[in-house]
Design a protein around this motif. Structure first.
Motif, PDB file in Angstrom:
ATOM      1  N   UNK A   1      35.524  38.550  51.021  1.00  0.00           N
ATOM      2  CA  UNK A   1      35.696  39.414  52.191  1.00  0.00           C
ATOM      3  C   UNK A   1      36.717  38.821  53.159  1.00  0.00           C
ATOM      4  N   UNK A   2      36.658  37.494  53.364  1.00  0.00           N
ATOM      5  CA  UNK A   2      37.599  36.826  54.261  1.00  0.00           C
ATOM      6  C   UNK A   2      39.014  36.872  53.698  1.00  0.00           C
ATOM      7  N   UNK A   3      39.129  36.615  52.400  1.00  0.00           N
ATOM      8  CA  UNK A   3      40.442  36.585  51.755  1.00  0.00           C
ATOM      9  C   UNK A   3      41.087  37.972  51.770  1.00  0.00           C
ATOM     10  N   UNK A   4      40.309  39.007  51.520  1.00  0.00           N
ATOM     11  CA  UNK A   4      40.860  40.366  51.530  1.00  0.00           C
ATOM     12  C   UNK A   4      41.470  40.703  52.877  1.00  0.00           C
ATOM     13  N   UNK A   5      40.772  40.366  53.959  1.00  0.00           N
ATOM     14  CA  UNK A   5      41.288  40.643  55.297  1.00  0.00           C
ATOM     15  C   UNK A   5      42.558  39.849  55.567  1.00  0.00           C
TER      16      UNK A   5
ATOM     17  N   UNK B   1      31.303  33.038  38.431  1.00  0.00           N
ATOM     18  CA  UNK B   1      30.531  32.763  37.221  1.00  0.00           C
ATOM     19  C   UNK B   1      31.203  33.511  36.080  1.00  0.00           C
ATOM     20  N   UNK B   2      31.761  32.769  35.125  1.00  0.00           N
ATOM     21  CA  UNK B   2      32.517  33.390  34.044  1.00  0.00           C
ATOM     22  C   UNK B   2      31.834  33.134  32.707  1.00  0.00           C
TER      23      UNK B   2
ATOM     24  N   UNK C   1      41.139  38.348  40.583  1.00  0.00           N
ATOM     25  CA  UNK C   1      39.997  38.235  39.676  1.00  0.00           C
ATOM     26  C   UNK C   1      38.757  38.851  40.317  1.00  0.00           C
ATOM     27  N   UNK C   2      38.564  38.613  41.601  1.00  0.00           N
ATOM     28  CA  UNK C   2      37.383  39.134  42.293  1.00  0.00           C
ATOM     29  C   UNK C   2      37.386  40.651  42.325  1.00  0.00           C
ATOM     30  N   UNK C   3      38.546  41.257  42.467  1.00  0.00           N
ATOM     31  CA  UNK C   3      38.627  42.713  42.543  1.00  0.00           C
ATOM     32  C   UNK C   3      38.459  43.364  41.180  1.00  0.00           C
ATOM     33  N   UNK C   4      39.058  42.774  40.150  1.00  0.00           N
ATOM     34  CA  UNK C   4      39.045  43.397  38.815  1.00  0.00           C
ATOM     35  C   UNK C   4      37.887  42.925  37.956  1.00  0.00           C
ATOM     36  N   UNK C   5      37.253  41.807  38.348  1.00  0.00           N
ATOM     37  CA  UNK C   5      36.180  41.195  37.550  1.00  0.00           C
ATOM     38  C   UNK C   5      36.667  40.914  36.121  1.00  0.00           C
TER      39      UNK C   5
ATOM     40  N   UNK D   1      30.948  37.244  40.870  1.00  0.00           N
ATOM     41  CA  UNK D   1      31.115  36.404  42.051  1.00  0.00           C
ATOM     42  C   UNK D   1      29.810  35.688  42.372  1.00  0.00           C
ATOM     43  N   UNK D   2      29.923  34.415  42.742  1.00  0.00           N
ATOM     44  CA  UNK D   2      28.750  33.723  43.266  1.00  0.00           C
ATOM     45  C   UNK D   2      28.521  34.180  44.707  1.00  0.00           C
TER      46      UNK D   2
END
Length: 285
Positions: A68-72, A51-52, A14-18, A59-60
């Motif tokens: 950033x942490x999750x991607x790594x 925030x949807x 969700x964070x990548x595709x918004x 992203x908040x």
């Protein structure tokens, strides 16, 4: 309840595709299930990550930090799994000329970062190659009308005119876009970047000569069957003795995109997309 891998993958998608729609398609789950998974993650962490609204997903501030942490974390885990499974290459499709040395730099960066080989494979029909799994990801300059295919625009490059060396136009230093449309235009209908719709109404070419691939396209131009237009990089990497390339200052630019199928969004593919995006566009554009 502890944070599980499914929570992290759902949040990353969700964070990548918004978009919950795109993320659910990528993860092959329903949107309600995806929503519940995100809500579980926020409840576990006791923080709002997204925030949807009915029209957008943002992203908040904690969400941006967490992303950033999750991607790594996910990248390192996925690459470790790929190594254990014995994956040795990523098959990268293309139909015709690519910017060089830009594409070589991208593949080198991928190979150095992952230890996996990047194999370039030329395919005239990229959509079929992606659907069959013949290639994992592809560079394309044409639109792909398939909801199962994700695309990402990397950059745009100038478009130049292509005319036969036997044509009187070959003596010109520049051409205008509308002037080019006054002549029969050779169009690569399968993988080309030029279509009559790029010209404004009333200025569209009265005649087009259609073909199926770049080799046919440049051969028809060289034979003076019509004129054409192509990205600047193609004029440098795929020159033809019978074709002259002429600058056009007012021509619409040509986007170079990455394309891949949502269902085959592997760790290696995601890493390739990430590194390709970081590479940016060639300096000479």
């Amino acid at each position: 309840m502890d944070v599980e891998l499914r929570h992290l993958r759902a949040f990353a998608a969700v964070a990548d595709s918004r978009s919950f729609t795109a993320a659910s398609r990528q993860l092959l789950i329903t949107q309600p299930a995806l929503t519940r998974t995100i809500q579980q993650l926020e409840a576990i962490l006791e923080v709002k990550l997204l925030d949807r609204t009915s029209r957008s997903v943002e992203l908040t501030e904690p969400g941006r930090t967490f992303r950033a942490r999750v991607q790594t974390l996910l990248r390192d885990l996925d690459l470790a799994c790929a190594e254990l499974r014995g994956e040795r290459d990523l098959r990268i499709g293309f139909s015709w000329a690519l910017p060089d040395p830009w594409v070589s730099d991208v593949i080198t960066a991928f190979e150095e970062a992952t230890g996996i080989s990047g194999r370039l494979l030329r395919r005239d029909d990229i959509t079929t190659a992606l659907e069959s799994g013949d290639v994992d990801v592809a560079f394309v300059r044409h639109s792909i009308d398939d909801e199962d295919v994700a695309t990402l625009t990397l950059f745009e490059e100038p478009r130049v005119a292509a005319v036969s060396s036997r044509s009187p136009l070959a003596e010109r230093n520049t051409l205008s876009w509308n002037e080019l449309g006054q002549y029969p235009v050779v169009v690569n209908t399968r993988s080309g970047s030029t279509t009559p719709k790029l010209w404004p109404l009333g200025r569209r070419p009265a005649q087009t000569i259609e073909c199926d691939n770049y080799d046919e396209w440049i051969t028809l131009v060289a034979a003076n069957r019509g004129v054409g237009a192509t990205p600047l990089s193609a004029s440098a990497t795929h020159a033809h003795a019978g074709v002259v390339f002429i600058p056009m200052n007012d021509a619409p630019p040509v986007p170079l995109r990455l394309a891949w199928r949502w269902q085959r969004n592997s760790a290696l593919l995601r890493r390739f997309v990430e590194l390709t995006t970081e590479q940016g566009q060639p300096s000479r554009f």
